[in-house]
Design a protein around this motif. Structure first.
Motif, PDB file in Angstrom:
ATOM      1  N   ALA A  24       0.805  -1.223   0.000  1.00  0.00           N
ATOM      2  CA  ALA A  24       0.000   0.000   0.000  1.00  0.00           C
ATOM      3  C   ALA A  24       0.840   1.276   0.000  1.00  0.00           C
ATOM      4  N   ILE A  25       1.899   1.303   0.764  1.00  0.00           N
ATOM      5  CA  ILE A  25       2.693   2.529   0.871  1.00  0.00           C
ATOM      6  C   ILE A  25       3.307   2.924  -0.475  1.00  0.00           C
ATOM      7  N   PRO A  26       3.944   2.008  -1.197  1.00  0.00           N
ATOM      8  CA  PRO A  26       4.443   2.413  -2.526  1.00  0.00           C
ATOM      9  C   PRO A  26       3.318   2.793  -3.486  1.00  0.00           C
ATOM     10  N   TRP A  27       2.172   2.106  -3.387  1.00  0.00           N
ATOM     11  CA  TRP A  27       1.033   2.436  -4.256  1.00  0.00           C
ATOM     12  C   TRP A  27       0.612   3.877  -4.019  1.00  0.00           C
ATOM     13  N   ILE A  28       0.532   4.287  -2.762  1.00  0.00           N
ATOM     14  CA  ILE A  28       0.165   5.668  -2.420  1.00  0.00           C
ATOM     15  C   ILE A  28       1.192   6.645  -2.994  1.00  0.00           C
ATOM     16  N   MET A  29       2.459   6.322  -2.859  1.00  0.00           N
ATOM     17  CA  MET A  29       3.500   7.227  -3.350  1.00  0.00           C
ATOM     18  C   MET A  29       3.470   7.337  -4.875  1.00  0.00           C
ATOM     19  N   VAL A  30       3.269   6.221  -5.570  1.00  0.00           N
ATOM     20  CA  VAL A  30       3.213   6.239  -7.034  1.00  0.00           C
ATOM     21  C   VAL A  30       2.029   7.067  -7.518  1.00  0.00           C
ATOM     22  N   HIS A  31       0.921   7.012  -6.789  1.00  0.00           N
ATOM     23  CA  HIS A  31      -0.306   7.692  -7.208  1.00  0.00           C
ATOM     24  C   HIS A  31      -0.546   9.012  -6.457  1.00  0.00           C
ATOM     25  N   ALA A  32       0.494   9.575  -5.878  1.00  0.00           N
ATOM     26  CA  ALA A  32       0.354  10.793  -5.073  1.00  0.00           C
ATOM     27  C   ALA A  32      -0.318  11.936  -5.833  1.00  0.00           C
ATOM     28  N   ASP A  33      -0.083  12.043  -7.125  1.00  0.00           N
ATOM     29  CA  ASP A  33      -0.685  13.126  -7.900  1.00  0.00           C
ATOM     30  C   ASP A  33      -2.197  12.982  -8.024  1.00  0.00           C
ATOM     31  N   ASP A  34      -2.705  11.786  -7.815  1.00  0.00           N
ATOM     32  CA  ASP A  34      -4.143  11.524  -7.918  1.00  0.00           C
ATOM     33  C   ASP A  34      -4.847  11.523  -6.565  1.00  0.00           C
ATOM     34  N   LEU A  35      -4.098  11.816  -5.489  1.00  0.00           N
ATOM     35  CA  LEU A  35      -4.645  11.725  -4.136  1.00  0.00           C
ATOM     36  C   LEU A  35      -4.559  13.053  -3.409  1.00  0.00           C
ATOM     37  N   VAL A  36      -5.412  13.197  -2.415  1.00  0.00           N
ATOM     38  CA  VAL A  36      -5.333  14.297  -1.457  1.00  0.00           C
ATOM     39  C   VAL A  36      -5.074  13.685  -0.085  1.00  0.00           C
ATOM     40  N   VAL A  37      -4.540  14.482   0.821  1.00  0.00           N
ATOM     41  CA  VAL A  37      -4.174  14.008   2.153  1.00  0.00           C
ATOM     42  C   VAL A  37      -4.831  14.894   3.199  1.00  0.00           C
ATOM     43  N   ALA A  38      -5.323  14.263   4.272  1.00  0.00           N
ATOM     44  CA  ALA A  38      -5.868  15.003   5.407  1.00  0.00           C
ATOM     45  C   ALA A  38      -5.090  14.612   6.658  1.00  0.00           C
ATOM     46  N   GLU A  39      -4.830  15.596   7.481  1.00  0.00           N
ATOM     47  CA  GLU A  39      -4.135  15.328   8.739  1.00  0.00           C
ATOM     48  C   GLU A  39      -4.989  14.431   9.628  1.00  0.00           C
ATOM     49  N   PRO A  40      -4.349  13.680  10.514  1.00  0.00           N
ATOM     50  CA  PRO A  40      -5.122  12.880  11.470  1.00  0.00           C
ATOM     51  C   PRO A  40      -6.050  13.767  12.298  1.00  0.00           C
ATOM     52  N   ARG A  41      -7.201  13.230  12.648  1.00  0.00           N
ATOM     53  CA  ARG A  41      -8.154  13.987  13.472  1.00  0.00           C
ATOM     54  C   ARG A  41      -7.739  14.010  14.926  1.00  0.00           C
ATOM     55  N   ALA A  42      -6.892  13.071  15.331  1.00  0.00           N
ATOM     56  CA  ALA A  42      -6.385  12.988  16.709  1.00  0.00           C
ATOM     57  C   ALA A  42      -4.956  12.461  16.658  1.00  0.00           C
ATOM     58  N   ASP A  43      -4.205  12.671  17.738  1.00  0.00           N
ATOM     59  CA  ASP A  43      -2.809  12.249  17.775  1.00  0.00           C
ATOM     60  C   ASP A  43      -2.626  10.743  17.638  1.00  0.00           C
TER      61      ASP A  43
END
Length: 89
Positions: free
Chosen positions: A59-78
């Motif tokens: 999953a982690i490399p998949w996310i990095m490869v497709h970073a241009d197609d994704l948005v990121v949100a900060e965690p809602r809690a620590d």
């Protein structure tokens, strides 16, 4: 150490989902949920930690490869992971 292909009974093509094929456009997902979806599991599926660690390796490399197609949100809690979603713009 490399292993001869002949040692494997079945070899599959290395095809991966495109973000639009995997993620709902109005939802945000943790890396753990994405890891499950990439294996065609329910995002809330109960899996053991060893299996989860293996799925994260995909999953982690998949996310990095497709970073241009994704948005990121900060965690809602620590104590929560971040969230990823499909970029819609």
């Amino acid at each position: 150490m490399p292993v001869p292909k002949a040692e494997f009974e079945t070899i599959h093509p290395a095809t991966f989902y495109e973000p639009a094929d995997l993620l709902e456009p109005d939802q945000m997902y943790t890396v753990y949920e994405i890891a499950r979806l990439l294996q065609e599991l329910d995002p809330d599926a109960e899996i053991d930690q060893e299996t989860e660690a293996i799925l994260l390796d995909w999953a982690i490399p998949w996310i990095m490869v497709h970073a241009d197609d994704l948005v990121v949100a900060e965690p809602r809690a620590d104590d929560e992971p971040g969230y990823y979603g499909l970029a819609t713009e």
